[in-house]
Design an enzyme around this catalytic site. Structure first.
Site, PDB file in Angstrom:
ATOM      1  CG  ASP A   1      -0.126  -4.460   3.102  1.00 17.44           C
ATOM      2  OD1 ASP A   1      -0.411  -4.006   3.863  1.00 17.44           O
ATOM      3  OD2 ASP A   1       0.410  -3.396   1.513  1.00 17.44           O
TER       4      ASP A   1
ATOM      5  N   GLY B   1       3.362   5.233   9.485  1.00 16.48           N
ATOM      6  CA  GLY B   1       5.411   5.704   9.059  1.00 16.48           C
ATOM      7  C   GLY B   1       5.749   4.526   8.798  1.00 16.48           C
TER       8      GLY B   1
ATOM      9  CG  HIS C   1      -0.308  -0.159   2.309  1.00 13.25           C
ATOM     10  ND1 HIS C   1      -0.153  -1.135   3.473  1.00 13.25           N
ATOM     11  CD2 HIS C   1      -0.332   1.119   3.171  1.00 13.25           C
ATOM     12  CE1 HIS C   1       0.311  -0.345   4.361  1.00 13.25           C
ATOM     13  NE2 HIS C   1       0.591   1.032   4.760  1.00 13.25           N
TER      14      HIS C   1
ATOM     15  CB  SER D   1       0.435  -5.046   6.397  1.00 15.04           C
ATOM     16  OG  SER D   1      -0.761  -4.981   6.187  1.00 15.04           O
TER      17      SER D   1
ATOM     18  CB  SER E   1       3.091   1.376   6.526  1.00 18.81           C
ATOM     19  OG  SER E   1       2.062   0.789   6.760  1.00 18.81           O
TER      20      SER E   1
END
Length: 520
Positions: A281, A360, A253, A377, A362
């Site tokens: 993801d 942040g 993402h 994720s 991720s």
């Protein structure tokens, strides 16, 4: 909830003999194990081979023990004991999963120090081999494969709305699929219509609302910030290669194929080669020649953790996350094989953890001791009030894109070997048992950040350990330990500018040694 008897493995020879007389579970005791009928005991089985694991067998990276103590509310002794137990029992879990095959019902750790491994099977006939391996046995009505199939059917049936049924996961302890829902009664209707076995599903009320952890806002180290566009910030996962191409993995993402990334310093970094979200993801990004990939992740206070492999952790294992917002956080694996519903859609086959994370983080790496687990994720909650984090397992990412995880040893200089030849700098010395030596004679200073690699080769019958130390301004701090049980050790460290030296210790034995090393 049905309470299922568990067979312990405290005394292997006696319990194996008793377990061999076990009979299948009765219909009126679902998921249970009927004790053996009163009869003359079988002849004792031959004692199983026992491998003694000592504290020296597990050497956690700098900063990990302290983080586990704080985040899991443990004493130093408890944290050390936990990592020793996990290192031993995770290997047992992997062997039993392979042996049981389609009958495997899952595995999980028990007690604060992970002293006990429980392994479930759909067949009572598997009890003896589970106990011989040193685990507790539990008989369950559904295999892990069946539970995953149920969860996938629910993924396709429940409404794709995180405010209704945000999270679904396989709960191996209950031998069910659990749905966490903000509207449990409404979700119950959908579960009924899905056609799955209703007794295999538990719907629980929950306030978890999953959201991706991306945020507006020259060495490539896991956990560092990178940007997609002017404000989108995510975190570098693990360094990987694909043929001659080098890069890293992160969350899908965070960007789409063709998106350009810049590093923590806003220097042009790489390009998204592939990306998946929702459904999965994950993504992989190639980097340009200005960036060097290394098998390391940031662990706070300028330290790094080396990445040695990708052995999966099981439920209950302690793990840590490195992220560009929250830095270094630790927790436990709660459940594997979970699905979550984000506003953008469902993401499946995630692992649910008690780690806290924030926007942040991720794409940041999740690691268990020195084993890569996956990339962050999303999550629910935050690090102020507590939260839950979900990560995409690394094995799926590597398989999907045909990638190779970069691990320690990959960055040895050309021509270098375990005999410590081929390094650009070499020194020699002699040690006697219990003695330390410091090399080079004058500590060297690195003016830039970069990779330090050192290798020591001592006498064959000795145990020489190697430590890279950095001057903090007050004292010398070991930033990379190489303290196995042989005379040959190698360390690697992604370091910041400063003064460094190597300490060689003769734990056992005496004799000459050769130290080879590289500097940034």
């Amino acid at each position: 909830m049905v309470r299922r008897p568990v067979l312990a493995a405290g005394c292997v020879p006696v319990i194996v003999a008793l377990a061999l007389a076990a009979v299948p579970a009765r219909a009126d005791r679902p998921g249970g194990v009927v004790p053996a009928p009163a009869a003359a005991p079988a002849a004792p089985a031959a004692p199983a081979a026992v491998t003694t694991v000592t504290a020296a067998a597990v050497k956690p990276p700098p900063g990990m023990l302290e983080a586990i103590e704080q985040d899991l509310n443990m004493s130093r002794e408890e944290a050390e004991t936990r990592l020793i137990n996990e290192n031993r029992l995770l290997a047992v879990a992997a062997r039993l999963k392979e042996k049981l095959g389609v009958r495997f019902g899952g595995a999980w750790l028990r007690t604060k120090t992970a002293h006990t491994l429980v392994v479930a099977s759909t067949s009572a006939a598997d009890i003896p081999q589970i106990i011989v391996e040193g685990a507790q046995a539990e008989v369950v009505p559904r295999s892990l494969t069946q539970l995953i199939a149920i969860r996938k059917k629910l993924d396709a049936t429940l409404p794709p709305d995180p405010l209704i049924s945000g999270v679904r996961y396989v709960d191996v302890k209950r031998n069910k699929v659990t749905v966490l829902a903000t509207a449990p009664q409404r979700v119950g209707v959908f579960v009924q219509k899905s056609g799955v076995d209703r007794t295999a599903v538990t719907v629980l009320p929950s306030v978890e609302v999953p959201l991706p952890l991306s945020a507006p806002s020259y060495e490539l180290v896991g956990g560092a910030a990178y940007y997609v566009g002017p404000v989108n910030r995510c975190s570098v996962g693990f360094s990987v290669t694909k043929g001659a191409q080098a890069g890293f993995v992160s969350s899908g993402h965070c960007g789409r194929k063709g998106d350009v990334t810049t590093g923590f310093n806003r220097v042009v970094q790489g390009v998204f080669q592939a990306s998946a979200f929702p459904g999965s993801d994950h993504a992989w990004i190639t980097v340009n020649e200005s960036w060097k990939t290394v098998p390391a992740v940031e662990s706070g206070a300028g330290s790094t953790v080396a990445v040695s492999g990708a052995r999966p952790a099981v439920e209950g294992a302690s793990i840590c996350q490195s992220g560009s917002t929250t830095d270094w956080q630790c927790g436990r694996v709660q459940q594997l094989n979970a699905s979550v519903t984000y506003p953008q859609g469902v993401v499946s086959d995630l692992t649910r953890t008690s780690i806290c994370a924030e926007p942040g983080d991720s794409g940041g790496p999740i690691i268990s001791i020195d084993q890569a687990q996956g990339v962050t994720s999303g999550g629910s909650g935050d690090c102020a009030s507590g939260g839950t984090t979900y990560f995409q397992p690394i094995t799926e990412i590597l398989t999907t894109y045909g990638l190779t995880l970069k691990t320690t040893g990959d960055d040895m200089p050309s021509g270098a070997s375990r005999a410590c030849t081929g390094y650009p700098r070499q020194v020699t010395g002699t040690l006697i048992k219990g003695q330390d030596d410091y090399q080079p004679a004058e500590p060297y200073r690195s003016a830039v950040a970069g990779l330090h690699v050192g290798c020591v080769d001592g006498p064959e019958d000795a145990d020489f350990d190697l430590y890279l130390e950095k001057w903090t301004g007050l004292k010398w701090l070991a930033v990379a330990p190489g303290d196995g049980v042989t005379s040959d050790e190698m360390v690697s460290h992604q370091g910041t500018p400063g003064s460094y030296r190597y300490r060689i210790t003769a734990t056992t034995g005496s004799g000459p040694y050769v130290l080879g090393f590289t500097t940034p």
